[in-house]
Scaffold this motif. Structure first.
Motif, mmCIF file in Angstrom:
data_model
loop_
_atom_site.group_PDB
_atom_site.id
_atom_site.type_symbol
_atom_site.label_atom_id
_atom_site.label_comp_id
_atom_site.label_asym_id
_atom_site.label_seq_id
_atom_site.Cartn_x
_atom_site.Cartn_y
_atom_site.Cartn_z
ATOM 1 N N PRO A 1 -10.486 -64.953 -3.957
ATOM 2 C CA PRO A 1 -11.448 -63.846 -3.956
ATOM 3 C C PRO A 1 -12.775 -64.320 -3.364
ATOM 4 C CG PRO A 1 -11.319 -64.813 -6.143
ATOM 5 C CD PRO A 1 -10.266 -65.510 -5.309
ATOM 6 N N ILE A 2 -13.534 -63.399 -2.784
ATOM 7 C CA ILE A 2 -14.801 -63.765 -2.148
ATOM 8 C C ILE A 2 -15.886 -62.733 -2.444
ATOM 9 C CG2 ILE A 2 -13.763 -65.063 -0.245
ATOM 10 C CD1 ILE A 2 -14.197 -62.501 1.489
ATOM 11 N N GLY A 3 -17.127 -63.150 -2.247
ATOM 12 C CA GLY A 3 -18.267 -62.251 -2.244
ATOM 13 C C GLY A 3 -18.773 -62.115 -0.817
ATOM 14 N N LEU A 4 -19.491 -61.009 -0.535
ATOM 15 C CA LEU A 4 -19.936 -60.716 0.830
ATOM 16 C C LEU A 4 -21.422 -60.375 0.860
ATOM 17 C CD1 LEU A 4 -16.952 -58.394 1.824
ATOM 18 C CD2 LEU A 4 -17.299 -60.745 2.615
ATOM 19 N N GLY A 5 -21.910 -60.071 2.065
ATOM 20 C CA GLY A 5 -23.290 -59.643 2.221
ATOM 21 C C GLY A 5 -23.569 -58.348 1.475
ATOM 22 N N ARG A 6 -24.835 -58.130 1.138
ATOM 23 C CA ARG A 6 -25.211 -56.953 0.346
ATOM 24 C C ARG A 6 -24.843 -55.645 1.038
ATOM 25 N NH1 ARG A 6 -28.819 -60.886 -0.338
ATOM 26 N NH2 ARG A 6 -29.318 -61.510 -2.475
ATOM 27 N N ALA A 7 -24.981 -55.595 2.352
ATOM 28 C CA ALA A 7 -24.586 -54.408 3.118
ATOM 29 C C ALA A 7 -23.143 -54.619 3.565
ATOM 30 C CB ALA A 7 -25.512 -54.214 4.316
ATOM 31 N N THR A 8 -22.215 -53.931 2.922
ATOM 32 C CA THR A 8 -20.797 -54.268 3.078
ATOM 33 C C THR A 8 -20.110 -53.584 4.257
ATOM 34 O OG1 THR A 8 -20.219 -52.516 1.507
ATOM 35 C CG2 THR A 8 -20.539 -54.736 0.614
ATOM 36 N N ILE A 9 -20.707 -52.528 4.808
ATOM 37 C CA ILE A 9 -20.046 -51.767 5.871
ATOM 38 C C ILE A 9 -20.566 -52.198 7.239
ATOM 39 C CG2 ILE A 9 -19.512 -49.475 6.771
ATOM 40 C CD1 ILE A 9 -18.365 -50.061 3.996
ATOM 41 N N GLY B 1 -14.175 -77.318 13.151
ATOM 42 C CA GLY B 1 -13.306 -76.831 14.213
ATOM 43 C C GLY B 1 -12.251 -75.858 13.730
ATOM 44 N N THR B 2 -12.111 -75.714 12.401
ATOM 45 C CA THR B 2 -11.135 -74.770 11.850
ATOM 46 C C THR B 2 -11.525 -73.337 12.216
ATOM 47 O OG1 THR B 2 -10.612 -76.216 9.978
ATOM 48 C CG2 THR B 2 -10.127 -73.869 9.717
ATOM 49 N N PRO B 3 -10.600 -72.538 12.764
ATOM 50 C CA PRO B 3 -10.927 -71.147 13.105
ATOM 51 C C PRO B 3 -11.110 -70.283 11.862
ATOM 52 C CG PRO B 3 -8.612 -71.600 13.548
ATOM 53 C CD PRO B 3 -9.237 -72.908 13.191
ATOM 54 N N VAL B 4 -12.090 -69.376 11.933
ATOM 55 C CA VAL B 4 -12.388 -68.448 10.833
ATOM 56 C C VAL B 4 -12.440 -67.039 11.414
ATOM 57 C CG1 VAL B 4 -13.998 -67.809 9.001
ATOM 58 C CG2 VAL B 4 -13.744 -70.228 9.651
ATOM 59 N N ALA B 5 -11.431 -66.233 11.124
ATOM 60 C CA ALA B 5 -11.403 -64.844 11.580
ATOM 61 C C ALA B 5 -11.910 -63.954 10.453
ATOM 62 C CB ALA B 5 -9.987 -64.444 11.973
ATOM 63 N N ILE B 6 -12.957 -63.174 10.728
ATOM 64 C CA ILE B 6 -13.514 -62.260 9.728
ATOM 65 C C ILE B 6 -13.181 -60.836 10.157
ATOM 66 C CG2 ILE B 6 -15.568 -61.548 8.465
ATOM 67 C CD1 ILE B 6 -16.843 -64.213 9.149
ATOM 68 N N LEU B 7 -12.381 -60.167 9.328
ATOM 69 C CA LEU B 7 -11.883 -58.829 9.644
ATOM 70 C C LEU B 7 -12.595 -57.784 8.787
ATOM 71 C CD1 LEU B 7 -8.094 -59.793 9.615
ATOM 72 C CD2 LEU B 7 -9.665 -59.814 11.562
ATOM 73 N N PRO B 8 -12.697 -56.538 9.281
ATOM 74 C CA PRO B 8 -13.365 -55.466 8.504
ATOM 75 C C PRO B 8 -12.718 -55.248 7.145
ATOM 76 C CG PRO B 8 -12.953 -54.772 10.768
ATOM 77 C CD PRO B 8 -12.216 -56.064 10.582
ATOM 78 N N VAL C 1 -10.790 -60.977 4.856
ATOM 79 C CA VAL C 1 -10.624 -59.528 4.932
ATOM 80 C C VAL C 1 -11.700 -58.896 4.055
ATOM 81 C CG1 VAL C 1 -9.043 -57.586 4.666
ATOM 82 C CG2 VAL C 1 -8.144 -59.860 5.241
ATOM 83 N N LYS C 2 -12.679 -58.274 4.687
ATOM 84 C CA LYS C 2 -13.835 -57.766 3.952
ATOM 85 C C LYS C 2 -13.469 -56.617 3.010
ATOM 86 C CE LYS C 2 -17.666 -57.259 6.335
ATOM 87 N NZ LYS C 2 -18.601 -56.938 7.452
ATOM 88 N N ARG C 3 -12.612 -55.717 3.459
ATOM 89 C CA ARG C 3 -12.329 -54.536 2.638
ATOM 90 C C ARG C 3 -11.658 -54.902 1.316
ATOM 91 N NH1 ARG C 3 -8.484 -53.491 6.781
ATOM 92 N NH2 ARG C 3 -9.909 -51.976 7.684
ATOM 93 N N SER C 4 -10.904 -55.987 1.306
ATOM 94 C CA SER C 4 -10.249 -56.414 0.064
ATOM 95 C C SER C 4 -10.965 -57.595 -0.589
ATOM 96 C CB SER C 4 -8.787 -56.781 0.333
ATOM 97 O OG SER C 4 -8.696 -57.834 1.282
ATOM 98 N N ARG C 5 -12.084 -58.027 0.015
ATOM 99 C CA ARG C 5 -12.861 -59.158 -0.511
ATOM 100 C C ARG C 5 -11.932 -60.337 -0.812
ATOM 101 N NH1 ARG C 5 -18.080 -57.441 -2.457
ATOM 102 N NH2 ARG C 5 -18.137 -59.252 -3.822
ATOM 103 N N GLU C 6 -11.239 -60.755 0.234
ATOM 104 C CA GLU C 6 -10.205 -61.772 0.062
ATOM 105 C C GLU C 6 -10.215 -62.762 1.226
ATOM 106 O OE1 GLU C 6 -5.916 -61.044 -1.633
ATOM 107 O OE2 GLU C 6 -5.869 -60.685 0.527
ATOM 108 N N MET C 7 -10.024 -64.031 0.902
ATOM 109 C CA MET C 7 -9.842 -65.070 1.914
ATOM 110 C C MET C 7 -8.402 -65.556 1.860
ATOM 111 S SD MET C 7 -11.508 -68.892 2.190
ATOM 112 C CE MET C 7 -13.163 -68.318 2.536
#
Length: 223
Positions: free
Chosen positions: A96-104, A216-223, A77-83
């Motif tokens: 907790p996670i880090g993301l790309g420099r452009a977050t939106i 093969g593990t699914p990875v869903a990346i949400l806004p 979940v990108k908005r909460s920076r959480e896996m």
């Protein structure tokens, strides 16, 4: 003969190292001896594999899931920076996670430094990566490729190759206008830590993930 000598030399070196550690432990107080033993065990545990398996077993037990029944699903979940790691809709772990420099917004080309959004799969695992450990996802997805084709970012032949890789959950080419490779790696998850589009984690957390999920593990990346 040379190989034999080298092997004997390695045994001598490691034997000497073990004896040295034992000698040091024998000369220190009991509390310090325990710390030395912990540190020695950590050095022998390649990138936290033994510790990570044991710690994750505790998380599975707390969630009421046996190791045999563990079917991992990763949600970011990108908005909460959480896996969040689930198994059959049961929450097992949160990191907790880090993301790309452009977050939106979602990633649209190789240079926008955004973390993609959508459904992906772990397509490769690299335990010798420069970012400690790396679980590559098969970005771009079919949707990413279709959007890029419409925007003339990739060619028809590249589109077909990328869609095939995503459908088969295999490693896609990284030399198209969509960039890559992207995935999940170590080296930090503080708010000040950013990437070119991958998801970063603290080393101790990426170790837990790396040694407990498979390709093969699914990875869903949400806004």
């Amino acid at each position: 003969m040379k190989k034999c000598v080298t092997t004997l030399g390695d045994y001598f070196f490691y034997g000497f190292a073990v004896l040295s550690v034992l000698a040091i432990m024998a000369s220190v107080a009991t509390p310090a001896r325990g710390l030395l033993l912990d540190e020695f065990s950590r050095l022998l545990d390649h990138k936290g594999k033994v510790r990570s398996l044991a710690e994750f077993d505790k998380k599975l037990e707390y969630a009421g899931i046996s190791r045999a029944d563990f079917v991992p699903e990763i949600r970011i979940v990108k908005r909460s920076r959480e896996m969040r790691v689930f198994s059959n809709s049961k929450l097992v772990a949160t990191y907790p996670i880090g993301l790309g420099r452009a977050t939106i917004g979602t990633k649209q080309n190789a240079t926008d430094q955004k973390t993609p959004e959508g459904m992906y799969y772990v397509c490769d695992k690299d335990e010798n990566n420069r970012y400690h450990l790396f679980l590559q996802i098969n970005y771009p997805s079919g949707i990413d490729a279709e959007r890029a084709l419409v925007q003339d970012i990739i060619k028809n032949s590249e589109y077909e190759t990328l869609v095939g890789a995503w459908q088969n959950k295999i490693t896609p080419p990284a030399n198209t206008g969509l960039g890559g490779p992207l995935g999940i790696h170590g080296f930090g998850a503080e708010s000040s830590w950013t990437t070119d589009g991958s998801i970063s984690m603290h080393n101790v957390h990426v170790e837990e993930l790396f040694w407990n999920v498979e390709k093969g593990t699914p990875v869903a990346i949400l806004p």
